[in-house]
Design an enzyme around this catalytic site. Structure first.
Site, PDB file in Angstrom:
ATOM      1  N   SER A   1       0.862  -1.190   0.000  1.00 23.71           N
ATOM      2  CA  SER A   1       0.000   0.000   0.000  1.00 23.71           C
ATOM      3  C   SER A   1       0.889   1.228   0.000  1.00 23.71           C
ATOM      4  O   SER A   1       2.064   1.154   0.392  1.00 23.71           O
ATOM      5  CB  SER A   1      -0.879  -0.004   1.266  1.00 23.71           C
ATOM      6  OG  SER A   1      -1.532   1.239   1.448  1.00 23.71           O
TER       7      SER A   1
ATOM      8  N   TYR B   1      -2.040  -1.222  10.361  1.00 26.39           N
ATOM      9  CA  TYR B   1      -2.137  -1.384   8.911  1.00 26.39           C
ATOM     10  C   TYR B   1      -0.858  -0.886   8.240  1.00 26.39           C
ATOM     11  O   TYR B   1      -0.279  -1.582   7.389  1.00 26.39           O
ATOM     12  CB  TYR B   1      -3.344  -0.623   8.380  1.00 26.39           C
ATOM     13  CG  TYR B   1      -3.595  -0.839   6.912  1.00 26.39           C
ATOM     14  CD1 TYR B   1      -4.269  -1.973   6.461  1.00 26.39           C
ATOM     15  CD2 TYR B   1      -3.155   0.074   5.949  1.00 26.39           C
ATOM     16  CE1 TYR B   1      -4.489  -2.194   5.110  1.00 26.39           C
ATOM     17  CE2 TYR B   1      -3.371  -0.133   4.597  1.00 26.39           C
ATOM     18  CZ  TYR B   1      -4.042  -1.273   4.189  1.00 26.39           C
ATOM     19  OH  TYR B   1      -4.252  -1.483   2.853  1.00 26.39           O
TER      20      TYR B   1
END
Length: 251
Positions: free
Chosen positions: A142, A155
């Site tokens: 990401s 995350y």
């Protein structure tokens, strides 16, 4: 000739979002696809869609947190098709936003177990299958693996870890003809962001889209095109990289 003619691919998280778009694209480009997901209903529907379009696929229910499930996935793929050429390790979760001090160990472990340990579990067995004949592995990281993100410590840490794992494995397996890269999406219109479980209301989603230089969220299919390139022989000299598809956010 289709880009993935005579190739066999695994796609985890293959029943929705970027995984679904990629499984469909892989099949259109000639790959036989093992669709892995936690949802049997959605996974079987995905396989049926591929077959209706003339492709080949099968579904395997997989919890990537379980090493035995990941081993069984690779074994089933080899059993169905006799080879493994491509793996897209895409299964992942988000986690509710919170300050680091409030995150809690349970949520921390859940996010890291799926997003990072899950990629590791899959890679262990994929690499063993690919070591003799080469292949391409793409791991979903990401843009949050390339920068800090307030409210998303677990995350962000998991996606930083995916990039580190990708780089280290690429150094180890390049001599075997196995290329390993990471996809770094920006904000994508997947169920995680725009579905029923989204933590953003329409106003929040609109603000997020306007924060992107291209003034919109990405479509899953736009991420899938990068995955296809990394999976194909077109990217034959690309390994150990992280490929950003974010509409200009990190620019």
């Amino acid at each position: 000739m289709k880009l993935l003619h005579n190739k066999v691919a695994i796609v985890t998280g293959g029943a929705s979002g970027i995984g679904r778009a990629t499984a469909l694209l892989f099949a259109r480009e000639g790959a036989r696809v093992a669709v892995a997901d936690m949802s049997e209903t959605a996974g079987q529907a995905m396989v049926e869609e591929i077959r209706q379009a003339g492709g080949e696929a099968f579904f395997q229910r997989v919890d990537v947190r379980r090493d035995a499930d990941c081993a069984a996935l690779v074994e089933a793929t080899l059993g169905h098709y006799g080879q493994l050429d491509i793996a897209f390790n895409n299964a992942g979760i988000g986690g509710a936003p919170s300050l680091t001090q409030d995150q809690g160990l349970e949520q921390w472990r859940q996010v890291l177990d799926v997003n990072l340990t899950g990629v590791f579990n899959c890679m262990v067995h994929e690499l063993r299958a690919m070591k003799e004949r080469g292949g391409s592995i793409i791991n979903t990281a990401s843009i949050m693996g390339l920068q800090g993100t307030a409210g998303s410590a677990a995350y962000s840490a998991s996606k930083h870890g995916v990039i580190g794992l990708t780089r280290s494995a690429a150094l180890e397996y390049g001599k075997y003809g196995v290329r390993i890269n990471a996809l770094c999406p920006g904000f994508v219109a997947t169920p995680m962001l725009v579905g029923e479980t989204s933590l953003l209301d329409p106003k929040g989603l609109d603000a997020l889209a306007r924060s992107v230089p291209m003034r919109r969220l990405a479509e899953p299919a736009e991420q899938a095109e990068m995955v296809l390139w990394l999976a194909s022989d077109k990217s034959s000299y690309a390994t150990g990289g992280h490929f950003v598809v974010d509409g200009g956010v990190l620019a």
